[in-house]
Design a protein around this motif. Sequence first.
Motif, PDB file in Angstrom:
ATOM      1  N   ILE A 740     -60.086 -48.333 116.025  1.00 58.08           N
ATOM      2  CA  ILE A 740     -60.590 -49.387 115.130  1.00 58.08           C
ATOM      3  C   ILE A 740     -62.070 -49.638 115.386  1.00 58.08           C
ATOM      4  CG2 ILE A 740     -60.393 -51.832 114.513  1.00 58.08           C
ATOM      5  CD1 ILE A 740     -57.350 -51.542 115.191  1.00 58.08           C
ATOM      6  N   LYS A 745     -62.912 -49.416 108.873  1.00 56.17           N
ATOM      7  CA  LYS A 745     -62.844 -49.272 107.407  1.00 56.17           C
ATOM      8  C   LYS A 745     -62.546 -47.838 106.966  1.00 56.17           C
ATOM      9  CE  LYS A 745     -65.983 -53.128 106.541  1.00 56.17           C
ATOM     10  NZ  LYS A 745     -67.242 -53.593 105.911  1.00 56.17           N
ATOM     11  N   PRO A 747     -59.265 -44.847 106.548  1.00 51.85           N
ATOM     12  CA  PRO A 747     -57.794 -44.833 106.411  1.00 51.85           C
ATOM     13  C   PRO A 747     -57.088 -44.812 107.766  1.00 51.85           C
ATOM     14  CG  PRO A 747     -58.798 -43.304 104.873  1.00 51.85           C
ATOM     15  CD  PRO A 747     -59.895 -43.782 105.762  1.00 51.85           C
ATOM     16  N   GLU A 750     -57.114 -48.309 109.181  1.00 47.48           N
ATOM     17  CA  GLU A 750     -56.122 -49.148 108.503  1.00 47.48           C
ATOM     18  C   GLU A 750     -54.716 -48.876 109.037  1.00 47.48           C
ATOM     19  OE1 GLU A 750     -56.530 -48.460 104.354  1.00 47.48           O
ATOM     20  OE2 GLU A 750     -58.563 -49.305 104.238  1.00 47.48           O
ATOM     21  N   LYS A 751     -54.418 -47.597 109.290  1.00 42.62           N
ATOM     22  CA  LYS A 751     -53.108 -47.246 109.856  1.00 42.62           C
ATOM     23  C   LYS A 751     -52.962 -47.810 111.275  1.00 42.62           C
ATOM     24  CE  LYS A 751     -49.179 -44.971 109.912  1.00 42.62           C
ATOM     25  NZ  LYS A 751     -48.037 -45.414 109.074  1.00 42.62           N
ATOM     26  N   GLU A 753     -54.434 -50.538 112.430  1.00 41.94           N
ATOM     27  CA  GLU A 753     -54.222 -51.983 112.285  1.00 41.94           C
ATOM     28  C   GLU A 753     -52.755 -52.274 111.993  1.00 41.94           C
ATOM     29  OE1 GLU A 753     -56.159 -54.438 112.784  1.00 41.94           O
ATOM     30  OE2 GLU A 753     -58.242 -53.863 112.479  1.00 41.94           O
ATOM     31  N   GLU A 754     -52.173 -51.453 111.129  1.00 43.62           N
ATOM     32  CA  GLU A 754     -50.758 -51.638 110.759  1.00 43.62           C
ATOM     33  C   GLU A 754     -49.850 -51.447 111.979  1.00 43.62           C
ATOM     34  OE1 GLU A 754     -47.487 -49.508 107.814  1.00 43.62           O
ATOM     35  OE2 GLU A 754     -49.628 -49.196 107.435  1.00 43.62           O
TER      36      GLU A 754
END
Length: 891
Positions: A740, A745, A747, A750-751, A753-754
């Motif tokens: 991160i 920002k 993809p 984002e994965k 973060e999920e």
Amino acid sequence: MKKLHICIYLGIISLIWACSTEKNTLLSRAYHGTTAHYNGYFNANDLLDGAMKTYRENKKEDFYSILPILVLPTEEEVKNMYSPIDTAISKCTKVIQRHAMPSMEKPASKKEEHNRWIDENWITIGIANFYRRDYDLAFKNFEYTKKFFASDKSAYIAEMWMARTYMEQGKFTEANFAITSLEKSQESMENGGSKSTKDHSKSSNSKSKKKKSKKKSKEKEPAKFPKKLRYDVAITRAVFCEKRKDTEGEIKALANALKYARKSKDKARVNFILGQLYENTGDRTKAAYHYQRVLKYNAGYEMSFNASLKNALNAGGDKVRKNLKKMLRDTKNAEFKDQIYFTLGKMDQIESNEEGAKANYTRSAFYSTSNNRQKGMAYEKLGDMSFSGKDYLSAQKYYDSCAKVIPETYPNYEAIQNKASKLQSLVTAIETAQYEDSVQRIAKLSPSEQLEFAGGVIKKLKKEEEERQRQNAIRLAALQEIQSKKTTSGGGGNKFYWNNDKAKNEGFEEFRRQWGQRENEDDWRRSEKIVFASFTDQSDTSNTAKATKTDGGATALDSLTPEMLVAKLPLSDSALQASYSRMMNAYFDAGGIYSEQLNETALAEQQYRIMLGKDFESDMKLMAAYQIYKLHNPEDPAAMEQKEYILINYPTSDYAGYLRDPDYFIKKKEREKLTQEAYLIDLDRFERGLYYPVVNKANTVLDTEKDNPYRSKYILLKAMAQAKMYEDKKMVLPTLDTLIALYPKTPEAEKAEEMKKIILDGYSVNTPVSFEKKSIYTYSEGEPMFVLIFLTDKINNVVAKTRVVDFNKEYYSRLRLNVTSKVLKDDNVILIKQFKDEIEAASYVSFYKRTRNHLLDLQKMKILFISEKNLLTLFDTGKLDEYQLFFDENY
């Protein structure tokens, strides 16, 4: 008394005898000839001449193009002339039917005609049909006249009109044969002269039988070519050359026609066209001669005026220039000031006086209050001059102004539109760069200096607005002067639009229907206005103001304050960086347009060097330096300078790599391929459960391969492998945080973060979900259907119902559909019943949406079909949204 009765009786018998068309007597010929002459030929030609005269007087001549030799009505224009043309045909037809000698009851048995005016009536019918554009019927009349009256002068007239008819039909070979035949007959007449007729010098003692036989043989001989036809034949040949685009032949034919022209207007028109043709071929001396000749004849004011201008342009000289300036002072030329200034501009251009030409073209555009064609020509000339002078910003503005006023029939319409649109990107880029540069300089001033500068800008804007209003007042005065002249001369009167209250009211209502209520202001077409404020040096007027939107329309200039302008300056660090970025991108875009579209390498390099000269860091400088390198040969000093600049300041960039090794990008592509293959191998290992090798490889990439394009993917793959390896999933969090932080920002981030959220918060509680939601509407296959059309408030339900009924009658009459009006809650609907099944109803709806006939705006209304049971449910519950969902799901 008895003798008087006998005389009256004999007179009546004589009149009855004269009315007979079967008796070839002097009295019969006199009676029927006079009737045919005046009742038919004279009256019919008077109607045709009057109709054509009115048409030609109302026809607006295009003096910017070469005038047509013959002015004939188009298919649309001739419709207004049907009445006099058809009346003329009717008159001549009645004359032929009633006064031909012998009568036309048995045309096949008729051998000769004793009425000398019948052939002229046949020709008049043909001419009327020719003007009516009924060429087949016209040709039949001319052909009959030529054959039946072969020994009369009418045969030549008929053949001449046959040639013109051939040309209108596109039969140029046949037309050429006919014209050549007429020219040979004319040449024979001119070479042979008048033939002496020995028959009249015969002795009076000759026998009557010999006289009769000689008279008959003489009648069979062709008539002499009529001298009055020489002009028409020459004009016909000129029209032939005109249609074949044979300029040389057209000039020769028109010069020949001038020798035979009798009417002053004909001489003027032929001379004017000859002037235009010589002007196009570059023979300015002959062009000036013929334009000068036009002024000697009755040419009409507009033709004489244009001839004067064209004569001045082709003749040149100080005397001519003085005459033009004298014409400017003449009030009757107020309407034509734009054309006079344009001619002066062209004269200046011929004399290489660029400044004078620009000034006169500018005046021409200014005084073009109603002539958009002339205004467009002036703007185009100004654009061409700016373009040739490499002032592309001014050129674009002139071309853009030209494109806005010229009609689609303008000769250079598409080229002007293309120039305006292609240069628009350049203008936008340069003006953006200049604006950002100026606001950055002002932002560096102290607050008091900023306010002082903004106050100066406002004063400048007000001064420009005052000048604009002054120019508008001058323009309005010029327009009023033109109208005043028209009114006094009787040319305009109350027919002028602004003097006609009815026309103005109709125009106002039409405008309001189309555009709604609009204020009388600039940019009235735009619903969201833009205010312009220029943050440039007060001495620099080349930069266009930057646009800023306002909420309540355009801010009035009087209410504009220095504080409002200062508020738009990039005063914060983030705003300044954004301004830097916009400026550098704009300069780079301008350089690319100069180089690639305009082939102006020097101007392109100038834009790139401006970028390099800026006192702040930007990645765009690298690209600018490389573009300058590309504009030169690698051995040139300028190219070597930029190469050194890139290698010193950007040693790790791809551009530096390429400059060191021309095969850099090929090798880089091969390395990228190997890198991709390596990543796919580790991805395959992960899928096969080999997690330790995956983690080790990811650690190697993370530590040693910082330029690996798959680095972020390797980190994510490591986190996923660790999640499989460790029972405590929180041990994966450091890897996710690294991903991160390094690649926000993306993809992959984002994965990450999920995954992090799932580890920290856990999964949500699983609750059973029922996907079977019961609807109040039911579906049954093959049941009869009704169609519903939902109307808006603007549509009257009675009108809508009528339109739908008309639509059904035309396209679905066999179904015998019933149309009624209903109210569903607050909505008006049209109900159509009924259709056999959903397939028939769907077909109806599909065709309804495609066909505008009868339906007009109804075609865009919402339309659904519904079963009778569901219709009752819909009207009971009013749940239209729910039925829409049901409809979408099932139909």
